[in-house]
Design an enzyme around this catalytic site. Sequence first.
Site, mmCIF file in Angstrom:
data_model
loop_
_atom_site.group_PDB
_atom_site.id
_atom_site.type_symbol
_atom_site.label_atom_id
_atom_site.label_comp_id
_atom_site.label_asym_id
_atom_site.label_seq_id
_atom_site.Cartn_x
_atom_site.Cartn_y
_atom_site.Cartn_z
ATOM 1 N N GLY A 15 16.347 -55.135 -2.811
ATOM 2 C CA GLY A 15 15.836 -55.632 -4.078
ATOM 3 C C GLY A 15 15.299 -57.034 -3.887
ATOM 4 N N CYS A 16 15.563 -57.913 -4.828
ATOM 5 C CA CYS A 16 15.077 -59.298 -4.780
ATOM 6 C C CYS A 16 15.473 -59.992 -3.483
ATOM 7 C CB CYS A 16 15.652 -60.064 -5.967
ATOM 8 S SG CYS A 16 15.430 -61.835 -5.875
#
Length: 198
Positions: free
Chosen positions: A32-33
């Site tokens: 993800g991020c």
Amino acid sequence: MRLAAAALATAVAFQPLAISQAGAETAIFAGGCFWCVESDMDHVPGVTETVSGYSGGTKKNPTYYDHEGHREVVRVEFDPAKISYEQLATTFLRTIDPTDAGGQFCDRGHAYTTAIYAVGDAQLAAARKAKAAAEAQLGVKLATEVAPAGEFTEAEDYHQNYYQVSAAKYKYYRFACGRDERVKEVWGADAYKGVPAH
């Protein structure tokens, strides 16, 4: 959400996987991020360096605003005398929601899906072993892809060490996105196991 927190792109450069400190090994994780993955991995004993970037796609010279087909990833340099690759992959899985095939937390879409990009056959075997152990523990098939590493393109300068450079914005983003809450929901007492300063 992250677009509001990010500044304009400054520079992008392809970085071959062979670059590493003497004696260090390289791991590539998509969770993800990349701000969050970088922060988590920086707190793992034995990790010596982290760099946010893009990998997994075919587009040349991806950027934050144009990286279709790529995932956000973090290149992790680590000392194998202090932590094995399998231990590192096991720790990484416990910092994400590996059951989510559509992204991570509030960030949706392929760029935010999870993967372990293995550098070489030994890492590939170890990553598969770590994934199988996580599946047995959770009792579900994981959405996290395990695949050979390809090209890594370093992200723009303003993304590097974002959790330190823009600490207030980062903390707000991470809280508002629900990352820690969901990881704890998935993993229970094993959430962030191996990240002592989390």
